[in-house]
Design a protein around this motif. Structure first.
Motif, PDB file in Angstrom:
ATOM      1  N   GLY A  46       0.793  -1.222   0.000  1.00  0.00           N
ATOM      2  CA  GLY A  46       0.000   0.000   0.000  1.00  0.00           C
ATOM      3  C   GLY A  46       0.823   1.268   0.000  1.00  0.00           C
ATOM      4  N   ILE A  47       2.148   1.166   0.211  1.00  0.00           N
ATOM      5  CA  ILE A  47       3.011   2.345   0.190  1.00  0.00           C
ATOM      6  C   ILE A  47       3.506   2.580  -1.228  1.00  0.00           C
ATOM      7  N   CYS A  48       3.422   3.799  -1.683  1.00  0.00           N
ATOM      8  CA  CYS A  48       3.899   4.128  -3.028  1.00  0.00           C
ATOM      9  C   CYS A  48       5.415   3.948  -3.092  1.00  0.00           C
ATOM     10  N   PRO A  49       5.940   3.186  -4.057  1.00  0.00           N
ATOM     11  CA  PRO A  49       7.389   2.970  -4.143  1.00  0.00           C
ATOM     12  C   PRO A  49       8.186   4.264  -4.304  1.00  0.00           C
ATOM     13  N   ILE A  50       7.679   5.208  -5.092  1.00  0.00           N
ATOM     14  CA  ILE A  50       8.407   6.462  -5.290  1.00  0.00           C
ATOM     15  C   ILE A  50       8.451   7.257  -3.994  1.00  0.00           C
ATOM     16  N   CYS A  51       7.320   7.307  -3.270  1.00  0.00           N
ATOM     17  CA  CYS A  51       7.307   7.999  -1.978  1.00  0.00           C
ATOM     18  C   CYS A  51       8.249   7.320  -0.988  1.00  0.00           C
ATOM     19  N   PHE A  52       8.281   5.999  -1.016  1.00  0.00           N
ATOM     20  CA  PHE A  52       9.170   5.274  -0.114  1.00  0.00           C
ATOM     21  C   PHE A  52      10.630   5.543  -0.457  1.00  0.00           C
ATOM     22  N   LYS A  53      10.929   5.650  -1.735  1.00  0.00           N
ATOM     23  CA  LYS A  53      12.293   5.988  -2.155  1.00  0.00           C
ATOM     24  C   LYS A  53      12.685   7.362  -1.625  1.00  0.00           C
ATOM     25  N   ASN A  54      11.760   8.327  -1.689  1.00  0.00           N
ATOM     26  CA  ASN A  54      12.039   9.656  -1.149  1.00  0.00           C
ATOM     27  C   ASN A  54      12.264   9.614   0.360  1.00  0.00           C
ATOM     28  N   GLU A  55      11.487   8.772   1.040  1.00  0.00           N
ATOM     29  CA  GLU A  55      11.685   8.636   2.488  1.00  0.00           C
ATOM     30  C   GLU A  55      13.058   8.041   2.796  1.00  0.00           C
ATOM     31  N   MET A  56      13.484   7.059   2.016  1.00  0.00           N
ATOM     32  CA  MET A  56      14.813   6.480   2.224  1.00  0.00           C
ATOM     33  C   MET A  56      15.904   7.512   1.989  1.00  0.00           C
ATOM     34  N   GLU A  57      15.710   8.366   0.998  1.00  0.00           N
ATOM     35  CA  GLU A  57      16.686   9.420   0.746  1.00  0.00           C
ATOM     36  C   GLU A  57      16.716  10.421   1.897  1.00  0.00           C
ATOM     37  N   PHE A  58      15.556  10.716   2.468  1.00  0.00           N
ATOM     38  CA  PHE A  58      15.531  11.649   3.606  1.00  0.00           C
ATOM     39  C   PHE A  58      16.258  11.067   4.805  1.00  0.00           C
ATOM     40  N   TRP A  59      16.029   9.795   5.086  1.00  0.00           N
ATOM     41  CA  TRP A  59      16.681   9.170   6.222  1.00  0.00           C
ATOM     42  C   TRP A  59      18.105   8.719   5.888  1.00  0.00           C
ATOM     43  N   LYS A  60      18.555   9.033   4.681  1.00  0.00           N
ATOM     44  CA  LYS A  60      19.927   8.767   4.237  1.00  0.00           C
ATOM     45  C   LYS A  60      20.280   7.278   4.302  1.00  0.00           C
ATOM     46  N   VAL A  61      19.330   6.473   3.836  1.00  0.00           N
ATOM     47  CA  VAL A  61      19.528   5.030   3.763  1.00  0.00           C
ATOM     48  C   VAL A  61      19.714   4.658   2.302  1.00  0.00           C
ATOM     49  N   ASP A  62      20.774   3.945   2.007  1.00  0.00           N
ATOM     50  CA  ASP A  62      21.070   3.588   0.617  1.00  0.00           C
ATOM     51  C   ASP A  62      20.035   2.607   0.078  1.00  0.00           C
ATOM     52  N   LEU A  63      19.728   2.770  -1.224  1.00  0.00           N
ATOM     53  CA  LEU A  63      18.732   1.917  -1.871  1.00  0.00           C
ATOM     54  C   LEU A  63      19.180   0.465  -1.976  1.00  0.00           C
ATOM     55  N   LYS A  64      20.476   0.212  -1.811  1.00  0.00           N
ATOM     56  CA  LYS A  64      20.953  -1.167  -1.908  1.00  0.00           C
ATOM     57  C   LYS A  64      20.409  -2.039  -0.785  1.00  0.00           C
ATOM     58  N   PHE A  65      19.949  -1.434   0.300  1.00  0.00           N
ATOM     59  CA  PHE A  65      19.383  -2.205   1.411  1.00  0.00           C
ATOM     60  C   PHE A  65      17.931  -2.588   1.162  1.00  0.00           C
ATOM     61  N   LEU A  66      17.326  -2.045   0.111  1.00  0.00           N
ATOM     62  CA  LEU A  66      15.961  -2.412  -0.237  1.00  0.00           C
ATOM     63  C   LEU A  66      15.963  -3.793  -0.876  1.00  0.00           C
TER      64      LEU A  66
END
Length: 487
Positions: A101-121
């Motif tokens: 139910g979470i939008c992937p693009i919004c979740f990507k933006n949240e990961m960028e805000f929390w400074k978490v690399d996308l490789k952990f997804l």
């Protein structure tokens, strides 16, 4: 002093052990207690930086969070709490999964805000992210095409503007009323040409020429010539006005247009010039073969039919399922044809002369066609035939459901993308405060006369503030500062 009590206690060396620090984060009203022992596993993340910033003063603290309560040692963030619950899993499990139910693009933006690399997804979630990116690219492309149609660059010369107008007239039926009329005329000419081709084969409508051969009626031949004239004019205008002529020529649908037009002119040349170079019989056979190629023009209907286009794209996306279907049938055909040939050899009047000949029987049996020209006569052969068509029904039915799902999914996706593109345009109109997205030619000329720059479509694209903001059309970085849900 009061200011000193706001910060955590430190050891004799002027710093507190990070592993022993306990902080509280409040994300969108949801409080979470975190420990330095876990956060320091990923020191580059925003939460780990919160621990190290406590002794840096308020400027450092407020550069990382929205608000801070020194008494409770609580950090406040105006972010999505559902996404945050997923992101903190990295500190406990080393990987991140998106909740349904979470939008992937919004979740990507949240990961960028929390400074978490996308490789952990996790890989399964990266697939959803890539699909959403493709959807946004498609929406951006559609919006840009609409804006290009609405816009008019006054710096272009008269020929460029005329070329663009002809292109919209021939390729974009939704752009204007004359374009819709041309699209309907083209559709009617295709139908008329196809009907004439079929009627020309009726013996009662044919006439006998001076050499005793049956040829098409002159009236039908005249209608065919008129249709070919329209197809030729249409193709030439589209080729001249095409912005990318190489891409136009090698396009699949345009190749079909050429095959629908070319046989008429080749047969015309053979009729008038070929008699002197080859025998008359060979000329007639060549002309007849070229006339059969006229069936290619029925595929021109796909240019005007959204349903046929959707079916084509759905089949392209179902190559894997279609390959499985062909593989199942190929294995079954080989096995049952070999068994049928072997079992029928004991019968003196067997119709199975060889295994390759038995392939035809296996094909029509497994597909439940059953012409009856070849059939088994022995008991074992009949049992083999019964088994073959039962297996054929199962083999055909298995991949059908995924193919239908691909068609429905693609069709619904196209409708959603079309609605999303219109939604973006409406938001741009509302934001600009105008009744339309682009200006007319006179308005553009007035702006140029006043020394102002003409409207820039790329700048207008940047002012869309919907929940599905098209980042691909903007170079700016946008983050959500309020709790929003993807619609």
């Amino acid at each position: 002093m009061e200011g000193e009590s706001r910060f955590p206690d430190v050891d004799s060396n002027g710093s507190e052990k990070n592993e022993d620090i306990e902080i509280i984060v409040n994300v969108g009203g949801v409080r979470q207690v975190l420990y330095g022992e876990n956060l320091n596993q990923y020191p580059a993340t925003r939460l780990a930086q919160l621990i190290n910033c406590l002794s840096g003063g308020y400027d450092t603290i407020f550069s990382l969070c929205d608000d801070y309560d020194p008494g409770k040692r609580e950090f406040y963030f105006d972010r999505d709490p559902d996404a945050f619950k997923c992101i903190i899993d990295i500190y406990y499990f080393g990987e991140i999964h998106m909740k349904k139910g979470i939008c992937p693009i919004c979740f990507k933006n949240e990961m960028e805000f929390w400074k978490v690399d996308l490789k952990f997804l996790d890989d399964c979630c990266k697939t959803h992210l890539s699909e959403k990116k493709e959807e946004l690219e498609e929406i951006a492309r559609r919006v840009q095409l609409i804006l290009d149609d609405l816009g008019m660059d006054v710096s272009e010369n008269h020929w460029k503007r005329c070329q663009k107008y002809i292109w919209k007239l021939m390729e974009k039926p939704e752009s204007s009323y004359p374009a819709r009329v041309i699209a309907v005329l083209s559709f009617l000419f295709i139908l008329i040409s196809s009907v004439v081709m079929c009627m020309g084969t009726i013996p009662e409508l044919q006439i006998v020429d001076s050499e005793g051969n049956h040829v098409e009626h002159p009236t039908l031949d005249s209608i065919e010539t008129a249709c070919i004239g329209w197809f030729t004019l249409e193709y030439v205008l589209r080729l001249i006005s095409s912005p990318n002529k190489l891409h136009f020529v090698i396009s699949f649908m345009n190749i079909i247009d050429v095959f629908a037009i070319l046989p008429f002119y080749v047969s015309l040349l053979l009729t008038h010039l070929g008699a002197g170079m080859m025998e008359l019989t060979n000329v007639q056979q060549a002309v007849q073969a070229l006339r059969i190629m006229r069936i290619a023009r029925i595929f021109k209907l796909a240019r005007h039919s959204t349903g046929l286009q959707t079916l084509t794209y759905a089949l392209k996306r179902s190559f894997k399922e279609l390959g499985l279907l062909l593989m199942y049938l190929a294995v079954g055909i080989f096995v049952f044809s070999a068994l049928g040939y072997t079992m029928e050899q004991s019968h003196p009047e067997t119709l199975f002369k060889s295994i390759p000949q038995s392939f035809w029987w296996a094909i029509i049996t497994m597909t439940t066609v059953g012409y009856g020209d070849i059939y088994p006569k022995t008991t074992l052969g009949k049992l083999n035939a019964a088994t073959s068509f039962l297996c054929g029904v199962i083999a055909i039915a298995l991949p059908i459901h995924p193919i239908i799902n691909n068609f429905v999914r693609y069709y619904n996706k196209q409708r959603v993308l079309e609605t999303a593109a219109k939604h973006e345009l409406e938001l741009m109109e509302l934001y600009s405060g105008e009744g339309k997205v682009g200006g007319t030619k006179n308005e553009l000329e007035d702006l140029m006369g006043e020394g102002k720059e003409p409207p820039s479509w790329s700048r207008q694209l940047k002012v869309s503030h919907s929940d599905t903001f098209i980042h691909l059309l903007s170079d700016e970085k946008h983050y959500r500062t309020r709790l929003q849900s993807c619609k």
